[in-house]
Design a protein around this motif. Structure first.
Motif, short mmCIF file in Angstrom:
data_model
loop_
_atom_site.label_atom_id
_atom_site.label_comp_id
_atom_site.label_asym_id
_atom_site.label_seq_id
_atom_site.Cartn_x
_atom_site.Cartn_y
_atom_site.Cartn_z
N ILE A 32 39.70 40.10 34.36
CA ILE A 32 40.28 40.97 35.39
C ILE A 32 40.20 40.18 36.70
O ILE A 32 39.18 40.24 37.39
CB ILE A 32 39.54 42.32 35.48
N PRO A 33 41.24 39.42 37.03
CA PRO A 33 41.17 38.55 38.19
C PRO A 33 41.22 39.27 39.53
O PRO A 33 40.74 38.75 40.53
CB PRO A 33 42.37 37.62 38.02
N HIS A 34 41.83 40.47 39.55
CA HIS A 34 41.96 41.22 40.81
C HIS A 34 42.37 42.65 40.48
O HIS A 34 42.71 42.96 39.33
CB HIS A 34 42.96 40.56 41.76
N ASP A 35 42.35 43.52 41.48
CA ASP A 35 42.76 44.90 41.28
C ASP A 35 44.21 44.95 40.77
O ASP A 35 45.04 44.12 41.17
CB ASP A 35 42.69 45.68 42.59
N GLY A 36 44.47 45.88 39.89
CA GLY A 36 45.83 46.08 39.41
C GLY A 36 46.25 45.14 38.30
O GLY A 36 47.44 45.04 37.99
N PHE A 37 45.28 44.48 37.65
CA PHE A 37 45.65 43.45 36.67
C PHE A 37 44.52 43.28 35.65
O PHE A 37 43.35 43.20 36.03
CB PHE A 37 45.87 42.12 37.40
N ALA A 38 44.86 43.23 34.37
CA ALA A 38 43.88 42.98 33.31
C ALA A 38 44.53 42.11 32.24
O ALA A 38 45.73 42.23 31.99
CB ALA A 38 43.40 44.30 32.70
N TRP A 47 47.99 35.35 25.71
CA TRP A 47 47.44 36.36 26.60
C TRP A 47 48.40 37.51 26.82
O TRP A 47 49.58 37.29 27.08
CB TRP A 47 47.11 35.73 27.95
N LEU A 48 47.86 38.73 26.76
CA LEU A 48 48.61 39.93 27.13
C LEU A 48 48.10 40.36 28.49
O LEU A 48 46.91 40.62 28.67
CB LEU A 48 48.41 41.05 26.11
N GLN A 49 49.02 40.43 29.45
CA GLN A 49 48.66 40.83 30.81
C GLN A 49 49.19 42.25 31.04
O GLN A 49 50.35 42.53 30.75
CB GLN A 49 49.30 39.90 31.83
N VAL A 50 48.35 43.11 31.57
CA VAL A 50 48.75 44.46 31.95
C VAL A 50 48.63 44.52 33.47
O VAL A 50 47.55 44.29 34.02
CB VAL A 50 47.88 45.54 31.27
N ALA A 51 49.75 44.79 34.12
CA ALA A 51 49.80 44.78 35.58
C ALA A 51 50.31 46.11 36.09
O ALA A 51 51.20 46.72 35.50
CB ALA A 51 50.71 43.65 36.07
N GLU A 52 49.74 46.54 37.20
CA GLU A 52 50.23 47.76 37.82
C GLU A 52 51.55 47.46 38.51
O GLU A 52 51.67 46.48 39.24
CB GLU A 52 49.19 48.27 38.83
N GLY A 53 52.55 48.27 38.24
CA GLY A 53 53.86 48.07 38.84
C GLY A 53 54.89 48.92 38.12
O GLY A 53 54.57 49.80 37.33
#
Length: 131
Positions: A32-38, A47-53
């Motif tokens: 979890i590199p930063h808020d809004g992202f895992a 890699w599966l990235q889940v991002a707020e947006g």
């Protein structure tokens, strides 16, 4: 030369999205590199990235291999309340597959090799390449 891959899906609320994908993948994120992202490393180098947006409707599907698609489907119906997850097969296609949507409209799915020897060979090949 290519050596890794990422794919990103977007969710409207990262807390809800992260919880949903934790249940889907049966584990917490790897990064979890930063808020809004895992991020989850699904298999080595992928890699599966889940991002707020804003979700991209109609894209995908991202399909993951499983050794038992029926058990996987049944778990998702029970744990994530997936309503539509039919499993398909065709004689000329070496896998069974199914597709469904997450709550944000991202198309996902799973597939299972029909030939278990081929499945075993694929797993061994992938594991050897990652050592």
């Amino acid at each position: 030369m290519f050596f890794e891959m990422t794919i990103q899906v977007r969710v409207l609320d990262i807390k809800q999205g992260q919880a949903w994908y934790e249940c889907l993948l049966n584990r917490k994120p790897d990064f979890i590199p930063h808020d809004g992202f895992a991020e989850w490393e699904v298999i080595p180098g992928c890699w599966l990235q889940v991002a707020e947006g804003t979700p991209s409707m109609g894209s995908g599907p991202l399909r993951l291999a499983t050794t038992d698609i029926v058990a996987t489907r049944d778990r998702l119906i029970r744990d994530l309340k997936i309503e539509s997850f039919d499993i398909y097969s065709r004689d000329e296609v070496p896998v069974k597959w199914g597709t469904f949507e997450d709550p944000w409209g991202n198309r996902l799915g799973f597939f299972e090799y029909a030939d278990k020897n081929e499945e075993k060979e694929r797993i061994e090949t992938i594991l050897l390449k990652t050592r």
